[in-house]
Design a protein around this motif. Structure first.
Motif, PDB file in Angstrom:
ATOM      1  N   ASN A   2     -10.418 -15.264  21.459  1.00 18.06           N
ATOM      2  CA  ASN A   2     -10.304 -16.491  20.690  1.00 18.06           C
ATOM      3  C   ASN A   2     -10.915 -16.433  19.297  1.00 18.06           C
ATOM      4  N   GLY A   3     -11.167 -17.462  18.525  1.00 12.54           N
ATOM      5  CA  GLY A   3     -11.680 -17.724  17.093  1.00 12.54           C
ATOM      6  C   GLY A   3     -13.351 -17.098  17.296  1.00 12.54           C
ATOM      7  N   ASP A   7     -15.337 -14.025  15.622  1.00 14.42           N
ATOM      8  CA  ASP A   7     -16.472 -14.196  14.724  1.00 14.42           C
ATOM      9  C   ASP A   7     -17.785 -13.452  15.333  1.00 14.42           C
TER      10      ASP A   7
END
Length: 71
Positions: A2-3, A7
């Motif tokens: 996921n994001g 990151d």
């Protein structure tokens, strides 16, 4: 991924690249950067008590009985 995982992966990669750059800089100036191994300290046996020798000397030289209740 996921994001937030992406990151974190990008941040980790950026830190690894920066660490490699800093290590290269240190080594180019012949600066030792690795942690030195910690010395191994052997445990020392406690020093024998000197009171026993003191007590023995008093009783021998002065003919004292230090266990006598009146002393």
């Amino acid at each position: 991924m996921n994001g937030s995982e992406v990151d974190l992966a990008l941040e980790l990669k950026a830190l690894q690249v920066e660490n490699a750059r800093l290590i290269s800089l240190l080594e180019s100036h012949e600066i030792e950067w690795r942690a030195l191994p910690q010395p191994v300290v052997a445990e020392q046996e406690p020093e024998p008590s000197r009171f026993v020798d003191f007590h023995a000397n008093l009783t021998h030289y002065f003919h004292l009985d230090l266990t006598h209740p009146c002393l």
